[in-house]
Structure formats: C-alpha cells, structure tokens
Design an enzyme around this catalytic site. Structure first.
Site, PDB file in Angstrom:
ATOM      1  N   HIS A   7       0.831  -1.214   0.000  1.00 49.89           N
ATOM      2  CA  HIS A   7       0.000   0.000   0.000  1.00 49.89           C
ATOM      3  C   HIS A   7       0.858   1.253   0.000  1.00 49.89           C
ATOM      4  O   HIS A   7       2.039   1.220   0.331  1.00 49.89           O
ATOM      5  CB  HIS A   7      -0.998   0.040   1.169  1.00 49.89           C
ATOM      6  N   HIS A  79       3.856   7.073   3.819  1.00 47.21           N
ATOM      7  CA  HIS A  79       4.778   5.934   3.697  1.00 47.21           C
ATOM      8  C   HIS A  79       4.347   5.010   2.566  1.00 47.21           C
ATOM      9  O   HIS A  79       3.232   5.105   2.061  1.00 47.21           O
ATOM     10  CB  HIS A  79       4.899   5.149   5.020  1.00 47.21           C
ATOM     11  N   GLU A 130       7.446   0.899   5.226  1.00 44.96           N
ATOM     12  CA  GLU A 130       6.845  -0.144   6.062  1.00 44.96           C
ATOM     13  C   GLU A 130       7.089  -1.482   5.376  1.00 44.96           C
ATOM     14  O   GLU A 130       6.973  -1.582   4.144  1.00 44.96           O
ATOM     15  CB  GLU A 130       5.331   0.115   6.201  1.00 44.96           C
TER      16      GLU A 130
HETATM   17  C1  LIG Z   1      -1.486   0.454  10.866  1.00 43.98           C
HETATM   18  C2  LIG Z   1      -0.806   0.695   9.637  1.00 43.98           C
HETATM   19  C3  LIG Z   1      -0.581  -0.481   8.709  1.00 43.98           C
HETATM   20  O1  LIG Z   1      -0.326  -0.259   7.522  1.00 43.98           O
HETATM   21  O2  LIG Z   1      -0.750  -1.647   9.161  1.00 43.98           O
HETATM   22  C4  LIG Z   1       0.195   1.798   9.518  1.00 43.98           C
HETATM   23  O3  LIG Z   1       0.778   1.984   8.491  1.00 43.98           O
HETATM   24  S1  LIG Z   1       0.444   2.822  10.865  1.00 43.98           S
HETATM   25  C5  LIG Z   1       1.348   4.234  10.248  1.00 43.98           C
HETATM   26  C6  LIG Z   1       1.769   5.122  11.353  1.00 43.98           C
HETATM   27  N1  LIG Z   1       2.918   4.576  12.044  1.00 43.98           N
HETATM   28  C7  LIG Z   1       4.186   5.019  11.862  1.00 43.98           C
HETATM   29  O4  LIG Z   1       4.432   5.933  11.075  1.00 43.98           O
HETATM   30  C8  LIG Z   1       5.273   4.355  12.675  1.00 43.98           C
HETATM   31  C9  LIG Z   1       6.654   4.746  12.298  1.00 43.98           C
HETATM   32  N2  LIG Z   1       6.852   6.193  12.372  1.00 43.98           N
HETATM   33  C10 LIG Z   1       7.659   6.780  13.299  1.00 43.98           C
HETATM   34  O5  LIG Z   1       8.249   6.115  14.149  1.00 43.98           O
HETATM   35  C11 LIG Z   1       7.766   8.274  13.257  1.00 43.98           C
HETATM   36  O6  LIG Z   1       6.626   8.835  12.624  1.00 43.98           O
HETATM   37  C12 LIG Z   1       9.048   8.769  12.543  1.00 43.98           C
HETATM   38  C13 LIG Z   1      10.296   8.286  13.270  1.00 43.98           C
HETATM   39  C14 LIG Z   1       9.081   8.341  11.073  1.00 43.98           C
HETATM   40  C15 LIG Z   1       9.020  10.286  12.560  1.00 43.98           C
HETATM   41  O7  LIG Z   1       8.864  10.677  13.894  1.00 43.98           O
HETATM   42  P1  LIG Z   1       8.663  12.197  14.290  1.00 43.98           P
HETATM   43  O8  LIG Z   1       7.603  12.782  13.415  1.00 43.98           O
HETATM   44  O9  LIG Z   1       8.523  12.301  15.764  1.00 43.98           O
HETATM   45  O10 LIG Z   1      10.055  12.722  13.968  1.00 43.98           O
HETATM   46  P2  LIG Z   1      10.543  14.072  13.380  1.00 43.98           P
HETATM   47  O11 LIG Z   1       9.421  15.018  13.108  1.00 43.98           O
HETATM   48  O12 LIG Z   1      11.615  14.478  14.277  1.00 43.98           O
HETATM   49  O13 LIG Z   1      11.094  13.572  11.994  1.00 43.98           O
HETATM   50  C16 LIG Z   1      12.444  13.291  11.770  1.00 43.98           C
HETATM   51  C17 LIG Z   1      12.706  13.635  10.310  1.00 43.98           C
HETATM   52  O14 LIG Z   1      11.986  12.696   9.490  1.00 43.98           O
HETATM   53  C18 LIG Z   1      11.087  13.381   8.652  1.00 43.98           C
HETATM   54  N3  LIG Z   1       9.856  12.601   8.549  1.00 43.98           N
HETATM   55  C19 LIG Z   1       8.985  12.323   9.533  1.00 43.98           C
HETATM   56  N4  LIG Z   1       7.988  11.571   9.074  1.00 43.98           N
HETATM   57  C20 LIG Z   1       8.230  11.366   7.753  1.00 43.98           C
HETATM   58  C21 LIG Z   1       7.560  10.673   6.732  1.00 43.98           C
HETATM   59  N5  LIG Z   1       6.414  10.048   6.966  1.00 43.98           N
HETATM   60  N6  LIG Z   1       8.094  10.660   5.497  1.00 43.98           N
HETATM   61  C22 LIG Z   1       9.271  11.305   5.243  1.00 43.98           C
HETATM   62  N7  LIG Z   1       9.966  11.983   6.175  1.00 43.98           N
HETATM   63  C23 LIG Z   1       9.441  12.022   7.422  1.00 43.98           C
HETATM   64  C24 LIG Z   1      10.840  14.719   9.328  1.00 43.98           C
HETATM   65  O15 LIG Z   1      10.453  15.678   8.382  1.00 43.98           O
HETATM   66  C25 LIG Z   1      12.197  14.998   9.917  1.00 43.98           C
HETATM   67  O16 LIG Z   1      13.055  15.512   8.945  1.00 43.98           O
HETATM   68  P3  LIG Z   1      13.930  16.831   9.147  1.00 43.98           P
HETATM   69  O17 LIG Z   1      14.767  16.511  10.353  1.00 43.98           O
HETATM   70  O18 LIG Z   1      14.695  16.984   7.884  1.00 43.98           O
HETATM   71  O19 LIG Z   1      12.929  17.912   9.403  1.00 43.98           O
HETATM   72 CO   LIG Z   2       0.781   1.316   6.471  1.00 43.52          CO
END
Ligand SMILES: C[C@H](C(=O)O)C(=O)SCCNC(=O)CCNC(=O)[C@H](O)C(C)(C)COP(=O)(O)OP(=O)(O)OC[C@H]1O[C@@H](n2cnc3c(N)ncnc32)[C@H](O)[C@@H]1OP(=O)(O)O
Ligand SMILES: [Co+2]
EC number: 5.1.99.-
Length: 134
Positions: A7, A79, A130
């Site tokens: 996805h 993502h 992911e």
């Molecule tokens: C249930 C389901 C499923 O499919 O089964 C799902 O998908 S659940 C989907 C939701 N779950 C998740 O997303 C889990 C994994 N995500 C995470 O752990 C976090 O969101 C993370 C670590 C990616 C980002 O955390 P955060 O927002 O607190 O961190 P920051 O804001 O400090 O972000 C650090 C740097 O990464 C960048 N950044 C953050 N998020 C994204 C993204 N989605 N795509 C691209 N870049 C990104 C920020 O702009 C920043 O860059 P700069 O420093 O240059 O400004």
């Molecule tokens: Co997902």
C-alpha cells in the site's frame, strides 16, 4: 528481498472528506474507518486493482502522524509498504546494513492482521518504509 507494493499511505486532515473524494470523485472501492490504537491512527483502506491506498488520520495523544500533519497541514504521502516473506530475516539484514528500524525493533501486528515494521525515512531517500510479512 522486497516483493509487491502492499500500500501507499496518505496522511489526511479530514478522513470523511478524503474517503468521500476517493469514493465519489475517483470512483474507488473505499472501506470503513478502522481504529488502530496500537499504531495511533485511524485507517481507511481503498482497494485498487493492483494495490491499496491507506488514508491515515491521527488517533490518541501520541500519534506518529501528528508531527507529519503539522508540517503538512493539507496532508501528504506518508509511507509506502513493501511485502516481504520473512520479516525477521529482512529486519536483521537491514540492521546489518545500517538501516534504522523504528520503535522497539520487534514487529507489531498491522491493520491487516500481519506483522509490520517501519524503517527510518532518513535512511531511505526521505521515504518512510513499512515492511509487511505476507
Ligand atoms: C497500521 C498501519 C498499517 O499499515 O498496518 C500503519 O501503516 S500505521 C502508520 C503510522 N505509524 C508510523 O508511522 C510508525 C513509524 N513512524 C515513526 O516512528 C515516526 O513517525 C518517525 C520516526 C518516522 C518520525 O517521527 P517524528 O515525526 O517524531 O520525527 P521528526 O518530526 O523528528 O522527523 C524526523 C525527520 O523525518 C522526517 N519525517 C517524519 N515523518 C516522515 C515521513 N512520513 N516521510 C518522510 N519523512 C518524514 C521529518 O520531516 C524529519 O526531517 P527533518 O529533520 O529533515 O525535518
Ligand atoms: Co501502512
């Protein structure tokens, strides 16, 4: 190692409006909203002939998409999810190559009842990845 595109996820500021747009304007098959408290999101899945779209909206106090929506108030691609056969083998190979696995590093059960893991966007060309074991 990676297989099919499972996805593409889009974070949206209004889940009802985005669902209606995909259903009515784009003519897609849109599912019902599904709360995923373990992931801090409410999800709507859209089935396309060759893949799925996942609309994401924050759920709870510490949603991992809250910061993303603050930076992208109109929404945006959050993502992409690739399928793998063996998620632990994939994780160990990626870690050995220096990629950061997010969270505890242990797979969680995702919205499809299958194990998932996330990889840091800074390690993958600015794209949050992911992995889902199918
Ligand atoms: C249930 C389901 C499923 O499919 O089964 C799902 O998908 S659940 C989907 C939701 N779950 C998740 O997303 C889990 C994994 N995500 C995470 O752990 C976090 O969101 C993370 C670590 C990616 C980002 O955390 P955060 O927002 O607190 O961190 P920051 O804001 O400090 O972000 C650090 C740097 O990464 C960048 N950044 C953050 N998020 C994204 C993204 N989605 N795509 C691209 N870049 C990104 C920020 O702009 C920043 O860059 P700069 O420093 O240059 O400004
Ligand atoms: Co997902």
């Amino acid at each position: 190692m990676i297989g099919r595109l499972n996805h593409v996820a889009i974070a949206v500021p209004d889940l009802d409006a985005a669902s209606a747009q995909y259903r009515n304007t784009l003519g897609a098959k849109v599912g019902a909203p599904q709360d995923e408290p373990d992931h801090g999101v409410t999800v709507v899945f859209i089935e396309l002939p060759n893949t799925k779209i996942e609309l994401l909206y924050p759920l709870g106090e510490a949603s991992p998409i809250a910061g993303f929506l603050e930076k992208n108030p109109a929404g945006g691609i959050h993502h992409i999810c690739y399928e793998v056969d063996d998620i632990l083998a994939a994780r160990d190979r990626l870690k050995a190559e220096g990629a950061r696995v997010l969270g505890s590093g242990e797979p969680k059960i995702g919205a499809h009842g299958k194990p998932v893991l996330f990889l840091h966007p800074k390690d993958f060309n600015g794209c949050l990845v992911e992995l889902e074991q199918v």
